[in-house]
Design an enzyme around this catalytic site. Structure first.
Site, mmCIF file in Angstrom:
data_model
loop_
_atom_site.group_PDB
_atom_site.id
_atom_site.type_symbol
_atom_site.label_atom_id
_atom_site.label_comp_id
_atom_site.label_asym_id
_atom_site.label_seq_id
_atom_site.Cartn_x
_atom_site.Cartn_y
_atom_site.Cartn_z
ATOM 1 N N ARG B 106 -3.953 65.256 26.219
ATOM 2 C CA ARG B 106 -4.258 64.254 27.224
ATOM 3 C C ARG B 106 -4.223 64.885 28.617
ATOM 4 O O ARG B 106 -3.800 66.031 28.750
ATOM 5 C CB ARG B 106 -3.288 63.074 27.140
ATOM 6 C CG ARG B 106 -1.845 63.421 27.470
ATOM 7 C CD ARG B 106 -1.029 62.129 27.665
ATOM 8 N NE ARG B 106 0.358 62.420 27.971
ATOM 9 C CZ ARG B 106 1.130 61.672 28.772
ATOM 10 N NH1 ARG B 106 0.657 60.586 29.336
ATOM 11 N NH2 ARG B 106 2.380 61.992 29.006
ATOM 12 N N GLU B 145 1.166 58.565 34.761
ATOM 13 C CA GLU B 145 1.984 59.771 34.894
ATOM 14 C C GLU B 145 1.212 60.937 35.513
ATOM 15 O O GLU B 145 1.155 62.028 34.932
ATOM 16 C CB GLU B 145 2.568 60.165 33.528
ATOM 17 C CG GLU B 145 3.533 59.117 32.988
ATOM 18 C CD GLU B 145 4.303 59.574 31.751
ATOM 19 O OE1 GLU B 145 3.807 60.434 31.020
ATOM 20 O OE2 GLU B 145 5.407 59.054 31.523
ATOM 21 N N CYS B 153 -3.769 72.803 39.291
ATOM 22 C CA CYS B 153 -4.897 73.434 38.604
ATOM 23 C C CYS B 153 -5.344 74.607 39.457
ATOM 24 O O CYS B 153 -5.337 74.526 40.694
ATOM 25 C CB CYS B 153 -6.028 72.438 38.422
ATOM 26 S SG CYS B 153 -7.537 73.202 37.764
ATOM 27 N N GLU B 302 8.489 52.686 32.121
ATOM 28 C CA GLU B 302 8.625 53.231 30.772
ATOM 29 C C GLU B 302 10.048 53.676 30.560
ATOM 30 O O GLU B 302 10.642 54.320 31.432
ATOM 31 C CB GLU B 302 7.739 54.483 30.565
ATOM 32 C CG GLU B 302 6.281 54.243 30.462
ATOM 33 C CD GLU B 302 5.536 55.539 30.085
ATOM 34 O OE1 GLU B 302 6.183 56.466 29.543
ATOM 35 O OE2 GLU B 302 4.341 55.616 30.342
ATOM 36 N N TRP B 310 9.570 64.444 22.187
ATOM 37 C CA TRP B 310 9.022 65.637 22.846
ATOM 38 C C TRP B 310 10.086 66.634 23.269
ATOM 39 O O TRP B 310 9.758 67.673 23.845
ATOM 40 C CB TRP B 310 8.163 65.229 24.055
ATOM 41 C CG TRP B 310 8.691 64.086 24.849
ATOM 42 C CD1 TRP B 310 8.311 62.774 24.740
ATOM 43 C CD2 TRP B 310 9.696 64.121 25.866
ATOM 44 N NE1 TRP B 310 9.014 61.998 25.630
ATOM 45 C CE2 TRP B 310 9.863 62.782 26.336
ATOM 46 C CE3 TRP B 310 10.468 65.131 26.432
ATOM 47 C CZ2 TRP B 310 10.777 62.457 27.345
ATOM 48 C CZ3 TRP B 310 11.374 64.807 27.422
ATOM 49 C CH2 TRP B 310 11.512 63.478 27.873
ATOM 50 N N LYS B 351 3.964 59.837 17.343
ATOM 51 C CA LYS B 351 4.305 58.905 16.260
ATOM 52 C C LYS B 351 5.804 58.874 16.000
ATOM 53 O O LYS B 351 6.285 57.920 15.388
ATOM 54 C CB LYS B 351 3.541 59.246 14.984
ATOM 55 C CG LYS B 351 3.802 60.610 14.421
ATOM 56 C CD LYS B 351 2.989 60.818 13.140
ATOM 57 C CE LYS B 351 2.966 62.268 12.736
ATOM 58 N NZ LYS B 351 2.241 63.137 13.665
ATOM 59 N N PHE B 352 6.534 59.874 16.433
ATOM 60 C CA PHE B 352 7.990 59.835 16.264
ATOM 61 C C PHE B 352 8.710 59.419 17.541
ATOM 62 O O PHE B 352 9.928 59.534 17.629
ATOM 63 C CB PHE B 352 8.513 61.169 15.730
ATOM 64 C CG PHE B 352 8.076 61.431 14.317
ATOM 65 C CD1 PHE B 352 8.471 60.597 13.279
ATOM 66 C CD2 PHE B 352 7.209 62.474 14.018
ATOM 67 C CE1 PHE B 352 8.048 60.811 11.974
ATOM 68 C CE2 PHE B 352 6.791 62.700 12.720
ATOM 69 C CZ PHE B 352 7.196 61.864 11.690
#
Lengths: 665, 665, 665
Positions: B106, B145, B153, B302, B310, B351-352
Site C-alpha cells: 500500500r 496515515e 521519496c 485507530e 506487524w 489478517k492477524f
C-alpha cells in the site's frame, strides 16, 4: 625536515577575511608553523567549469607567508564540485551492488574516471602554476585521504579499466584463466570482454578475481595521484610531494606501491579515546608508516585535538591525552604534528569534530592544550632529523591482507589487524621497538622477524624467510601463513608447504575454534589458553614447546621450535592468551639477543629512542593511571623541563612525557 | 463534538452484502456510532481509469444512515490501484539508495507525483460530489496515515520538486549556499539544477540538505493533503476534515504545519502490550496531539482491540487492557474511540490484526469487551465537550527532532523520543498534567516549561524562552539544547550560546558516555547515577545542584539552577537515573507552584481532569497489578457505576477505571 | 541399487592428465565405485557458443570405465560460462530489490530464462548423444543443487513467466483477485498485465502473492529440470535420472512436486560439526527424502569428508565422525555415500572445502578415514536393497512452510524446521523411527501422525486427518495448525476451524510469547515450562492434560486430549520444554502402540532397522562421548567386525558403529 612542524588543516573559505586575521594571530600564539590549505577549495576556486577565482586564496597565501606559516598546499582535487557530477554523472562511484552514489558529501568520483582525472589535472595545472615560487609554498598535498570512502568502484568505466589492467598483468587470457583457477565453477573466460568486476553474485565470487580487484583499485587511486604528481613535478620540480594515508592501517591502498612516489609519507591518526589500548594500535601504524620509507621522518598530517564526530559515540581526549599522543608520534619518528582542523566549522558534516580553535573560541580547554603543545614542540627543533632504529621486524603485506580476509575461508575470525596487534602488543608492552616491513625486504639486519598470518606468500617471500633463518635469523610464524601463492592458489603437499622444512612440521588440517571459543594450552606443563584457531600439527623435526590441553587435539603440538641452518624458527598453531604470548615472546627475544629500550620499566610506560646527530633522545611516555618514577641508566637532561640539568630519575605524572638526551642503547 | 464517538474502520468490500446486514446488527449491539469507510476502496470504485462503480458503496452508505451510524468518509486515495502504477510507473516511490518500490502492498506513490495527485483529485471530486449531503456523511478522512511507509521519496520527480521548494525557501542560490554551509567539502552550488536529494553518498551527506529534505518531504505529503482538501472545501464546505497521524509520535510529518489545515486532529495509537510502560508513551502522544489544537478534543482514529500483526511478536491486550487504554485516551482529551478495524479480514497482510469482530465472530473475548465498552462510553455523552488543562509545557519541535537525529553527532544515543519520555515519565508518574507544545508558542500561561534536547533553536525560540524566564517562568533545559540555528549551524561562543545568560553557565566540551555507560552523580551529597551523556560545564552565575561523581569530570557540575530576571532556569548536563530525575522534578514543580492532580495517589494510578460545562471529570485509571482504594478530596459520583450517588472513596480493581464528577482543582 | 555406492564429485578439469592416472589408482585403493562428473564442465566443453571440445572428457570417461568406476554423469548445466551472460545479460538473476547479480560465482541464471534453457538443452543434447551407451554411464545428474543460491528471481522475464503461471492456475483475473484477497489495501487487478512479482514494496506485500511466488519459483526451477529430462529420456531412455536436493531441508523447492520426475532421489547433507545435535537434523532430512519416494533407497550425493568452507567458522569432522555420519545415512535408507569432492582444488571459492584427497595428499587423516570407510562399505553390498519401515508419520508440506514463514504473523518465532525438530527430536531420542510425509498421503498405515505447525491446510488435508482419527488413528497437532486455506485465507469460526471437532476445542486468541520468553506449564500437577507461544483455549469436549502455570492464561488448557471416532487427537497449545515433550510423546506413542526399535538403549545410541530379503539389519550408532555396551534381544552377528559369529552384546566405542543381521521387530 629541519624542525618539528606544528599546525593543521586550514579552511579559510568557511570564514570571512576578518576571521583570517584573527587566525594568524592565534597561529602565532600557538606556535603554528605549517597549515594544510585548500583541500576542499575546488568549488570555490573553480565555481563554474573553467572559470577560476583565486583572488581570495592569494590573500590567504600571502597572509601565511607574512605570518611565517608554511603552506602544505593541497591540489584541491579531493572533492569535485557539484557541477562536475551534474554534467558528467558517469564519474559518480558505484557500489558492489550497483548503487550509484550521489554528490553531497565528498570523494564522489570513480578513481578510474578519465573525466575526473582530466578535470583534476586541469585544476592542478592552474594551482601549481599560480603558486609556484610563492614564499608560503613548502610542500604539495595531493588529493586527500585517497580510498577513505571509495575503496573500490564497480561502475562500467571501472570495469573497462579493470580489463585493461588485467591485460597488462596477464598478457593472455589463458594466463588469466590459470591464475584465477577458472576451471572451478565453469568460470573460464574466452575473451577479455567477458570479464566484469566482482560485483554481487549468487554466491562467493572468484577469490583471485576479488584479490585482483583489490590490487586494481589501489592502482586506480594511485593513477589519480600520479596524474597530479606528473603536473607538479613538471611545474614545481623542487617542491616535495605527499598525500595522507588514512590510519590506523588502511586496507584499500597498498602503501608499498605508493610510497616510492612520495617524497615524504603522511599519516592520519584517530585512535578512539574510549579505548584504553588505542595508543598501541596507533604505535603500530606509526611503525608501519615509518618503515615504508625505511625510517625517514614522516608527517602526522591529521589527528584530532579532542573528539571526532564520525564514530557512533565520540569521546573527547581527556586533559593531557592529546599531548601524550602527539609525543608518541614524535617518539616513533614523526616530523610534524598537525590536526584536522584549525578552526571548528559552524556548519557541515564535521561541525562536531574538535578543532584547534573550538566553537567556544580561545577560552577553552582544547585551545589551551593546543597552544601549550605548540610552544613545547617549538622548543626542541633538534629532534626533527633524528631516527628510530629497531631489531625486530613484523611483516605486513597488503596482498596477503586482502587475500586473508576474503570469504569462504576456514574462519572469518582471521583478521589481519587483529593478528598483527596480538603479536605486536606484547613487544610494545616489553618496550621492544619494531619496524613493520614488507616481506620482500632484505631481513638480515634484524635479529627477529615476526610473521603474523601471512596467508599469501609468493615463492620469493618464502625464499627470503628461508635464507634469513638459514643465515642465523630468528623467525616466529603464526598459523595460516604460507598457505597460498600470489594468485590465491593453495600450495599442495601439507601446510605450510613453502616453510615446512624451515619450521620442521606440517599441518594436517585446520581446526578453527567456534565463535568465542577457547582451547587449553599447556606450556612447559603450565596451563594457559588460546583462541580463534587450532590445528592438527605433525612435527617433522621441530621440538614441541606447548601442547593443546583439551578437546580432540589434546596433547598435540600448539607451539613449536625448530633449528634450521644457523637460525631458529618458531611456530604458533593457535593464538595464545596475551600473558602466554608475552612470556613466549620474552623468551624468543631473549634468545634472539633483542633487548628492550630500557629494562624494568613500570607497567604502562612507553620508551622509544630516536637517534640524532648530537646523541640519543629517549622518550618516556606514561600511559598508566598513576605517577611513576623512572631511574635512568645514567644521568640525562629532560629537554622539556630542564634541558641544561642532567637528572638521575624522572617522575612521570599520569599522561606525563619526558624527552631525555643521552646515550641509552 | 457532541458525544463520544465509538467505532472503527469499516471495509465492507471484503465481505458479501449478507455480511453487511449482520455488521449493522452487531454495530447496534456494540453501540457503534461512527465508522471510517472507504479507505482502501479506490480499486473497487474505479476498477479501470475513469470508470466508476459506486453502486455497492451507495448501498453501504445508505445502510449506515439507516442504522444511525455516522460515516467518517475516506477520500479513498490511500493506496492507488495497480492500474495506476502499471500505466505510470514513475509514481512509484524510490528509496534513498535508488531502489524503486513496487505495488502490491500500500501507499506506493511518490507524494510529489503530479500524476498521483491528479488521479487522486479526480477521484475525490467524484466521491465528494456523490456523497455531498448524504445523511451518513459526518466527516471527511483524507488519505490515510500519510508518511507511514513512505517517509521520503528520492526519485527524480521528487528531486525536481525539491529544487522548486528550495527556490521558494531561499530565493537565491547564494542564500542556499550560506544556509547549507556548502564551503564545507567543496559542495558549493552554482545553479539550482545541480542540487539532488540527499541520496546515498560516499559518506555523511550535507546535514542542512538532509534537514531540508525532511522539511520538504513533510510538505510534499502535506501537498497531497491540501490538493484533496481543496476539492472537499469546494464541494462540501460545511463538512469537517481530518486525517490520521501515525502514533506514537511520527517523525516524518511536522504536525505543527499540518494541523492548521485540519478541522479536527486524529491519532492512531498502538502501544505494545508487552511493554509495561506503553501507556506512558501513549499518554505523551495524546498530550501532544491535543496540544497541536490547543486543547480541542481529538479523535483516537485507530487503535487495536487486541493484538496487532506487524511487530516481530504481537501480544494481545489482556482482559481489561483495551478498556483501560481507551479510557486513558478519553481522559487526555479524546472525543472518539475508534479501532482498526471492524471485522477481521480473512486474507491479506493484516489478517492477524485483531478487529472488533474477530475471525471467531461474536463469541469471543475481544468482541465482548468491545461491545461492553461501547455501551459504557455511550452512557457518558456529556464528556465530549470537556477539556484538559495543564500548568506544565514540554517543548517539542519537528525541525529539532530531525536535526538532532542526523548523523555525525557527538553521540548517536541522543534520540528525541527517549529524551522526551525521560523527562515526561516522572511528571506522568507524579500525576502532573502536561501539554506538549511548539517552542514558538506563547508560554507565559505555564508555570513550568521543560525543554528536553531542543538541539535546534532559532533566535526567536531562544528569545521566547529568555522572556518567559525573565517574566517569572520556571524553565528546565536538558543538555544539547540550543546548539544550532535553523540551518543546523552551530552557535559560536560557548554552548548553549543563545541561553548562556539565562542558564548562567557555558559548556566547554561534550563528553558523551560510551555504549551502555553510566556516570556517578552526587545530588546534595547523595550518590546517584546518570547515563547517555556528560559534559564539561563552567558555571557563570548558576548554583551547582549536583556534581559528577567519578571519571575525568568528577566534581564538575551535573545539574545547575540559575535565577534570571524574575524566573528560574535549571540545567541538566546529563540524564539522571529515573528516581533522581523524579526527585529533581518534584522539587522543581513544587518550587514552580505546580500541583499534581491529586496528591498521595497509590503508585500506578493515573489521574487526569477534564473540565466541562457542568463540572470537572476526574479520571482514575489503575495501571497497577493490585486493587487500590482512592479516597477523594470530597464525595463525588462515579459516572460509570452509580452516577446518582456521591462516594467518598473509589475502589479500583487492576485495570479499573472511574470517572468522577465534581470539583478537584 | 545393487550395492552401496561410494565416491564423490570428480572435477578432472582442475588437474592435468597425469593426475587423472593417480586419481584412478587412489579411487581403487579407496574402493570408490561411483563418481559424479562434469558438473561444472560447461565452459570447458563449450568454450565458445556452439563450439564443443569433448576430447578430454572422453578420456576421463574411458579411464573411469577402465577403472570400474561408474559415472553419475552431470548434464553440465549448473553454471553457464561467462560468454553466455556476457552475450545475454538478461539471463542474470535479479534480487527482490532489483539488484541484478553478476557472473563470477555460479548458478547465475534466471530459472525462467528461455535463453538459458535453450542453451542448456542444446548442451544436454550434445552430452547425451555423445555418451549414450558409454560403459561408464550409470546415471544422469541434471544440473546441480537447483535453487541453492537463486531461490527466486525477480527480473522482468520472471514477471512475464509468473503471469503465465498465474493464468494457468487461476484461468480468470476474478479468480486471482478472490484467491489473493485483493480487496485488501486496494490491490484489485483489472488485467494480468498489472501483476508483478512481490518485489520490495512500501510495506508487507500481499501474502497470497508471496505464497504463489514461492510456488512459481519452485516450478520455474522444475521447468529447467524437465527441459533437460525431456532430452535425456529421448536420447538415453533406459538411464536413471536424478538431481541433488540441498539439505537439510530445502525451502526453495517443493520436493513433492519434483520427485515424481526423478528415478532416484538424491540429497546433499552438511551438518555442522560444531553442533552436537547436528545428526538429529540430518536424520530428519534423511527420513524426509526417503519418504518422498515411499522408502525407496536414496543417494547421499554430497557430504563433506571433513570441514566445509562456507560457514562463518568451519570445523573439521573429528576422527570417526565422518564414518559415523555416513553409516547414519545408510541406516536411514541411503544406497550411496558420496562426497563433495574427490580431490581438493588448489584455487577457487571452495579450495578450503575438505575433499577425499586433501591438499596434503594421501598421507592425511582425512584420506585414511575415507579409504577405510570405502573398504568397509564395499564389504556389505547386501544392504543396498533393504528398506526402512516406520509406524509414525510427521507431516511436512512446502506450501505450509512457505506460508508459515511469511511476514505479518502473530510471531516471527514460528519457524517450520524448529517446529519439526522440536517434535522429531524426542522421537529420535526414543529410537522411534519416523517417516516424514506429505499431508495428502494415505495415513491409515501409521499408528501415530504428528502435525507440527501445519499452518496452511486445505480442505482435503483436514478431511484426511479427520478420517484418519475417525478410523482409529492417533494424532498430535501443535498450535497454529489448520489456520488458513491454500490461498492463505484464514478459516473463520474459531481456530483451528477445520479441526475443532477432531480436537474438541477452539482457540479464542493467540498469545505468542515475547522474545526469549517462557511460560509455566503444569502437567499432572508437575511444573514444567514452555516457550515461543501460548494461546487462549476453550475446550469443547477435550480433556485437559496440562494447564498454563502463570500469567494471564494461568489455569487455562496448555495440552489437551480428545477422543474422536475410533481415534485420539492431542493438541499442544504451546511448545513444552524438551523433557516435558519427550514424556508426553512417550505417553502418546505408548498409547498408540508404537515401540522403539530397541527398548532401554543407553542415551546417545541411535538404532534403526533396514528390512532386507535375508533378514533385518539393525544399525547401532553411538553418538555419545562414552563407550557403551548394548545387549541384543537375541544373538546376531556384527557384519562389520565378525559377520560369521553371532554375539549377545555389542561394545560401541564413542562414534562406534555396528550392523547386526537378525530379526529385531
Amino acid at each position: 625536515m629541519d624542525r618539528l612542524y606544528y599546525g593543521g588543516d586550514y579552511n579559510p573559505e568557511h570564514w570571512s577575511p576578518e576571521v583570517w586575521d584573527e587566525d594568524l594571530k592565534l597561529m602565532a600564539e600557538a606556535s603554528v608553523s605549517m597549515v594544510t590549505v585548500g583541500i576542499f577549495s575546488w568549488a570555490q576556486v573553480e565555481p563554474r567549469p573553467g572559470e577560476y577565482d583565486f583572488g581570495w586564496f592569494d590573500t590567504v597565501m600571502d597572509k601565511l607567508a607574512a605570518g611565517g606559516v608554511d603552506a602544505c598546499l593541497a591540489t584541491m582535487t579531493a572533492s569535485p564540485p557539484p557541477w562536475l557530477s551534474q554534467r558528467h554523472p558517469e564519474i559518480l562511484p558505484v557500489r558492489v551492488d550497483g548503487t550509484r552514489l550521489s554528490a553531497g558529501a565528498r570523494q564522489q568520483f570513480c578513481p578510474s574516471s578519465p573525466v575526473y582525472r582530466e578535470h583534476a589535472a586541469r585544476l592542478v595545472e592552474q594551482v601549481a602554476t599560480r603558486y609556484a615560487g610563492h614564499p608560503a609554498l613548502k610542500m604539495w598535498h595531493i588529493g586527500n585521504e585517497f580510498g577513505c570512502h571509495i575503496r573500490a568502484c564497480y561502475c562500467d568505466v571501472s570495469a573497462a579499466a579493470f580489463r585493461d589492467w588485467l591485460r597488462d598483468r596477464y598478457q593472455s587470457i589463458e594466463a588469466l584463466n590459470a591464475a584465477w583457477s577458472t576451471t572451478f565453477w565453469s568460470q573460464r573466460y574466452g575473451d577479455w570482454a567477458e570479464i566484469e568486476p566482482p560485483r554481487v553474485a549468487p554466491t562467493f565470487p572468484n577469490p583471485a578475481q576479488q584479490l585482483d580487484y583489490h590490487r586494481f583499485s589501489s592502482d586506480a587511486s594511485l593513477g589519480c595521484y600520479l596524474t597530479e604528481r606528473e603536473v607538479l613535478s613538471r611545474v614545481t620540480p623542487g617542491v616535495p610531494v605527499t598525500t595522507n594515508f588514512v590510519g590506523l592501517v588502511q586496507k584499500a591502498l597498498d602503501w608499498h606501491s605508493w610510497t616510492p612516489h612520495e617524497d615524504v609519507v603522511s599519516l592520519d591518526s584517530y585512535p578512539d579515546p574510549y579505548d584504553p589500548r588505542g595508543h598501541v594500535e596507533a604505535a603500530f601504524a606509526y611503525d608501519l608508516v615509518r618503515s615504508t620509507k625505511d625510517g625517514q621522518p614522516w608527517l602526522l598530517l591529521e589527528q584530532a585535538p579532542s573528539a571526532v564526530n564520525w564514530r557512533t559515540r565520540n569521546s573527547p581526549k581527556p586533559p593531557g591525552a592529546m599531548r601524550l599522543g602527539s609525543w608518541q608520534a614524535v617518539a616513533r619518528g614523526a616530523a610534524a604534528v598537525l590536526f584536522f582542523q584549525w578552526r571548528q566549522t559552524a556548519g557541515g558534516a564535521e561541525k562536531f569534530h574538535s578543532a584547534m580553535v573550538p566553537h567556544g573560541g580561545r577560552d577553552t580547554r582544547a585551545y589551551r592544550e593546543v597552544a601549550d603543545l605548540g610552544r613545547e614542540l617549538a622548543s626542541v627543533p633538534q629532534l626533527a632529523g633524528s631516527r628510530v632504529k629497531a631489531d625486530v621486524a613484523i611483516l605486513h603485506d597488503w596482498n596477503s591482507w586482502w587475500a586473508l580476509e576474503l570469504d569462504s575461508h576456514p574462519s572469518d575470525d582471521l583478521r589481519q589487524l587483529d593478528a598483527h596487534l596480538a603479536h605486536y602488543a606484547p613487544l610494545f608492552d616489553a618496550n621492544v621497538t619494531c619496524d613493520v616491513v614488507r616481506p620482500t625486504r632484505e631481513l638480515s639486519g634484524y635479529k627477529l622477524v615476526v610473521v603474523p598470518n601471512l596467508y599469501l606468500m609468493d615463492a620469493g617471500v618464502a625464499e627470503n624467510l628461508r635464507s634469513y633463518v638459514a643465515g642465523g635469523g630468528h623467525l616466529v610464524v603464526s598459523f595460516f601463513s604460507g598457505i597460498v601463492d600470489e594468485n590465491d592458489r593453495a600450495y599442495l603437499g601439507g601446510y605450510p608447504a613453502p616453510l615446512r622444512d624451515v619450521l620442521g612440521l606440517k599441518v594436517d588440517e585446520f581446526w578453527p575454534l567456534p565463535e568465542g571459543g577457547s582451547i587449553g594450552l599447556s606450556v612447559d606443563g603450565t596451563g594457559a589458553s588460546a583462541t580463534i584457531w587450532s590445528e592438527w600439527v605433525e612435527t617433522e623435526g621441530a621440538s614441541v614447546v606447548a601442547t593443546f590441553g583439551d578437546g580432540e587435539l589434546a596433547g598435540r603440538p600448539g607451539v613449536t621450535r625448530n633449528t634450521f641452518g644457523d637460525g631458529v624458527a618458531w611456530y604458533l598453531a593457535t593464538r595464545p592468551d596475551a600473558a602466554t604470548l608475552r612470556a613466549l615472546l620474552d623468551r624468543i627475544t631473549a634468545e634472539a639477543g633483542v633487548s628492550p629500550v630500557l629494562p624494568g620499566l613500570p607497567e604502562g610506560v612507553q620508551a622509544v629512542v630516536r637517534h640524532g646527530a648530537e646523541g640519543q633522545y629517549l622518550f618516556l611516555l606514561n600511559h598508566g593511571a598513576e605517577a611513576v618514577t623512572v631511574t635512568l641508566p645514567s644521568p640525562a637532561p629532560d629537554l622539556l623541563t630542564d634541558p641544561g640539568r642532567p637528572t638521575e630519575a624522572v617522575l612521570l605524572a599520569p599522561r606525563g612525557v619526558a624527552v631525555l638526551l643521552g646515550s641509552f642503547t
